[in-house]
Enzyme design. Structure first.
Site, mmCIF file in Angstrom:
data_model
loop_
_atom_site.group_PDB
_atom_site.id
_atom_site.type_symbol
_atom_site.label_atom_id
_atom_site.label_comp_id
_atom_site.label_asym_id
_atom_site.label_seq_id
_atom_site.Cartn_x
_atom_site.Cartn_y
_atom_site.Cartn_z
ATOM 1 N N GLU A 133 0.851 -1.185 0.000
ATOM 2 C CA GLU A 133 0.000 0.000 0.000
ATOM 3 C C GLU A 133 0.886 1.234 0.000
ATOM 4 O OE1 GLU A 133 -3.856 2.182 1.967
ATOM 5 O OE2 GLU A 133 -3.057 0.399 2.963
ATOM 6 N N GLU A 188 4.301 5.039 4.197
ATOM 7 C CA GLU A 188 3.744 6.346 4.547
ATOM 8 C C GLU A 188 4.830 7.140 5.269
ATOM 9 O OE1 GLU A 188 2.009 9.413 4.633
ATOM 10 O OE2 GLU A 188 0.354 8.019 4.264
ATOM 11 N N ASP A 243 9.908 6.893 1.619
ATOM 12 C CA ASP A 243 9.390 7.138 0.280
ATOM 13 C C ASP A 243 9.138 5.826 -0.450
ATOM 14 O OD1 ASP A 243 8.852 8.232 -2.260
ATOM 15 O OD2 ASP A 243 10.975 8.162 -2.784
ATOM 16 N N ASP A 285 -2.919 12.329 -3.728
ATOM 17 C CA ASP A 285 -3.141 13.757 -3.951
ATOM 18 C C ASP A 285 -3.447 14.001 -5.437
ATOM 19 O OD1 ASP A 285 -2.823 16.587 -4.304
ATOM 20 O OD2 ASP A 285 -1.689 16.629 -2.448
ATOM 21 N N LYS A 321 -4.632 21.629 -9.906
ATOM 22 C CA LYS A 321 -4.267 22.602 -10.934
ATOM 23 C C LYS A 321 -3.527 21.920 -12.087
ATOM 24 C CE LYS A 321 -3.945 26.544 -7.773
ATOM 25 N NZ LYS A 321 -3.057 27.617 -7.241
ATOM 26 N N ASP A 344 -11.250 10.408 -5.719
ATOM 27 C CA ASP A 344 -12.522 11.144 -5.710
ATOM 28 C C ASP A 344 -12.467 12.355 -6.631
ATOM 29 O OD1 ASP A 344 -10.726 12.617 -4.273
ATOM 30 O OD2 ASP A 344 -11.979 12.891 -2.501
ATOM 31 N N LYS A 388 -14.293 7.883 6.599
ATOM 32 C CA LYS A 388 -15.069 9.061 6.988
ATOM 33 C C LYS A 388 -14.894 10.182 5.963
ATOM 34 C CE LYS A 388 -11.503 10.959 10.054
ATOM 35 N NZ LYS A 388 -11.196 11.403 11.442
ATOM 36 N N GLU A 425 -14.384 9.723 2.712
ATOM 37 C CA GLU A 425 -15.161 9.349 1.537
ATOM 38 C C GLU A 425 -16.657 9.563 1.787
ATOM 39 O OE1 GLU A 425 -15.450 5.568 -1.564
ATOM 40 O OE2 GLU A 425 -14.050 5.546 0.114
#
Length: 249
Positions: A82, A107, A134, A157, A161, A193, A229, A231
């Site tokens: 993951e 993470e 990383d 992320d 833009k 999303d 939460k 989502e």
């Protein structure tokens, strides 16, 4: 709504990885594309205690050498990578409903790592190991070809833009690396999303010759991925969520 880490650039000098079990003060990296962005945040008392109590068992040191999953987990089981688990809510849920699988989770966000360690203790989860490093370097230097049974990248992320789109994690060079590290039949599951990012994910994954889409376009949400939460909040606001699942040919 996004609850994950993604690509960033940094001009800070490299730092030596911290020992497992300690709550690191922060890790700096040279200026290059990475699998995360740095976010401000404070480690809570409970998270700090989780670092102290559970870190020695569940935190792994980054080493530029092949990863021995059997030694790290104490058993031989399917290995799922993951990338960017945010505060670890979905990660903990998935590990609980899939106890037969091992989850190697990358993470760098310290409060997120502490939060997942806390969940591990509260929910008595044993099939997670965490690399606070990383993910790109982990992929490059620790994961051998044909070594993974699955890969999860949930809500990276989106870099909304257009001028920042080049910083998005899901791009052809990384996807090629991920595909090569999947076993034949292994899967790559992405979720976002942000519809423009979902479209890019679908396009980039569709261009990778080692991968095949499991659906006609976007996939139904797999049963193992819970609604977090963040989502649920987005869905209440009318946001969509797109799952993309490809398999190694």
């Amino acid at each position: 709504m996004t609850d994950q880490n993604n690509i960033s650039t940094s001009a800070e000098p490299s730092a030596t990885p911290q020992a497992a079990g300690a709550a690191p003060a922060g890790v700096a990296f040279p200026k290059t594309i990475k699998s995360y962005v740095r976010r401000a945040g404070r480690t809570t008392t409970g998270q700090a205690k989780a670092f102290e109590d559970l870190g020695p068992r569940f935190l792994l040191n980054y080493r530029a050498e092949p990863f021995d999953a059997t030694a790290a987990f104490g058993r031989n089981a399917p290995l799922i990578l993951e990338i960017g688990f945010g505060m670890g809510e979905a990660t903990a849920n998935i590990a609980r409903v899939r106890p037969a699988d091992n989850f190697l989770c990358c993470e760098v966000h310290e409060p997120g790592v502490g939060a997942l360690l806390k969940r591990i203790g509260e929910q008595d989860i044993t099939n997670i190991r965490i690399l606070q490093h990383d993910a790109v370097e982990v992929i490059d230097h620790m994961l051998a070809p044909d070594s993974l049974d699955g890969i999860h990248i949930f809500f990276p992320d989106p870099w909304h833009k257009k001028k920042h789109n080049k910083r998005r994690l899901i791009q052809s060079p990384l996807v090629a690396k991920l595909a090569a590290r999947l076993k034949p039949g292994g899967y790559l599951h992405c979720a976002t999303d942000w519809q423009p990012y979902a479209e890019q994910m679908l396009e980039v994954l569709g261009q990778e010759p080692l991968l095949a889409n499991t659906a006609e376009g976007y996939a139904p949400q797999p049963d193992y991925r819970p609604l977090t939460k963040f989502e649920n909040r987005g869905l209440r606001l009318g946001h969509g969520v797109w799952d993309i699942v490809f398999k190694r040919r």
